[in-house]
Design a protein around this motif. Structure first.
Motif, PDB file in Angstrom:
ATOM      1  N   ASP A  42       0.815  -1.217   0.000  1.00  0.00           N
ATOM      2  CA  ASP A  42       0.000   0.000   0.000  1.00  0.00           C
ATOM      3  C   ASP A  42       0.849   1.268   0.000  1.00  0.00           C
ATOM      4  N   THR A  61       2.385   5.737  -3.783  1.00  0.00           N
ATOM      5  CA  THR A  61       1.348   4.755  -3.469  1.00  0.00           C
ATOM      6  C   THR A  61       1.539   3.459  -4.247  1.00  0.00           C
ATOM      7  N   ARG A  87       4.311  -0.062   3.293  1.00  0.00           N
ATOM      8  CA  ARG A  87       3.069   0.123   4.041  1.00  0.00           C
ATOM      9  C   ARG A  87       2.043  -0.965   3.739  1.00  0.00           C
ATOM     10  N   SER A  89      -1.798  -0.916   4.871  1.00  0.00           N
ATOM     11  CA  SER A  89      -2.766  -0.064   5.549  1.00  0.00           C
ATOM     12  C   SER A  89      -3.598  -0.840   6.557  1.00  0.00           C
ATOM     13  N   VAL A  94      -5.182   4.604   0.894  1.00  0.00           N
ATOM     14  CA  VAL A  94      -3.908   4.461   0.194  1.00  0.00           C
ATOM     15  C   VAL A  94      -3.704   5.743  -0.616  1.00  0.00           C
ATOM     16  N   CYS A  99       1.771   7.841   3.322  1.00  0.00           N
ATOM     17  CA  CYS A  99       2.975   7.020   3.245  1.00  0.00           C
ATOM     18  C   CYS A  99       4.055   7.581   4.169  1.00  0.00           C
TER      19      CYS A  99
END
Length: 281
Positions: A42, A61, A87, A89, A94, A99
């Motif tokens: 993510d 992203t 990442r 989430s 997202v 981030c």
């Protein structure tokens, strides 16, 4: 959850940290061995200190394994202090502003974990953020609010005390809302000179965290190892999970512990949340 790494030492090409290790952070974005989720797709981010007073950050992203710009940057940039984060989430959108790492002036911040039932307590937590910091919140994630609370409680003056106060506040608010275990965290923060890392959770079963063994010790055990010969004596890594399988290269950070890395020296301190009101009185 997420995975992250914090490096300090002599300048190294970013691809040596992000792509080349056997269990690199990019590999972990697809196949994490120790994370709560196998896939961390993510978004990602990299923060590093160069010639300017404030660190640079690059966030996207895109999944880390699928972003050609990350490879291009990592192939050409070198730095002596690097934060990298992939990442997964825990509910927030997202988007690039969610981030990690997050930046405020000279400071960077990364978090693996969550503030449980964050939507239910978000307002109460945000109201404790210092008024001059509140407009700087760009995203919707719990991790950024956590960062702003740490800054509110004095991160720039005393990181160990500030994070303890921020955690105490989060737990206090959470429990007032009936949340038994409000916080799960490993956190890393830096001002470009030192790195502070934390392993803690309200339930006492925190996400994994490791630090690298002293490079000179490893060289003695593995003479001729090319990777070790390239690292400076003061090179240190703090990571969510080991970047490789070299025996003895990684030591687990104990539960409820803070780590301070400065000039190649690593210190460990017990971590306990404190009363945030007392910390600011």
């Amino acid at each position: 959850m997420c995975r992250w790494l914090a490096y300090s030492g002599s300048p190294v090409p970013l691809d040596e940290l992000l792509f080349k290790p056997a269990n690199s952070i990019v590999v972990q974005s697809k196949h994490s061995r120790l994370g709560a989720e196998t896939t961390n797709g993510d978004g990602f981010g990299v923060g590093w200190y160069g010639v300017l007073p404030t660190p640079g950050i690059f966030r996207s992203t895109e999944p880390a394994w699928n972003d050609s710009n990350l490879w291009e940057l990592a192939s050409h940039a070198s730095a002596g202090r690097v934060f990298a984060h992939i990442r997964a989430s825990t509910g927030s959108a997202v988007q690039q502003t969610n981030c990690h790492p997050f930046r405020h002036e000279r400071w960077l911040w990364m978090h693996n974990g969550l503030i449980r039932d964050f939507p239910a307590i978000k307002r109460d937590l945000a109201m404790a953020v210092r008024p001059d910091l509140f407009p700087l919140i760009q995203g919707s994630t719990d991790s950024e609010v956590f960062f702003m609370l740490a800054l509110t409680f004095g991160l720039e003056q005393d990181p160990l005390a500030a994070v303890a106060a921020a955690v105490g506040h989060i737990e206090g608010v959470g429990r007032s809302h009936g949340i038994d275990y409000p916080l799960q965290m490993t956190v890393a923060t830096t001002n470009g000179d030192s790195t502070w890392a934390f392993r803690y959770s309200s339930e006492g079963r925190s996400r994994t965290l490791f630090h690298s063994t002293d490079v000179t010790t490893l060289r003695a055990h593995y003479p001729g190892n090319v990777m070790l010969e390239q690292l400076s004596d003061d090179a240190r890594l703090v990571v969510s999970e080991p970047l490789g399988d070299l025996l003895g290269a990684w030591q687990e950070v104990p539960e409820a512990t803070s780590v301070v890395v400065h000039d190649g020296e690593v210190e460990f301190h017990p971590f306990r949340p404190t009363d945030a009101a007392a910390a600011t009185s």
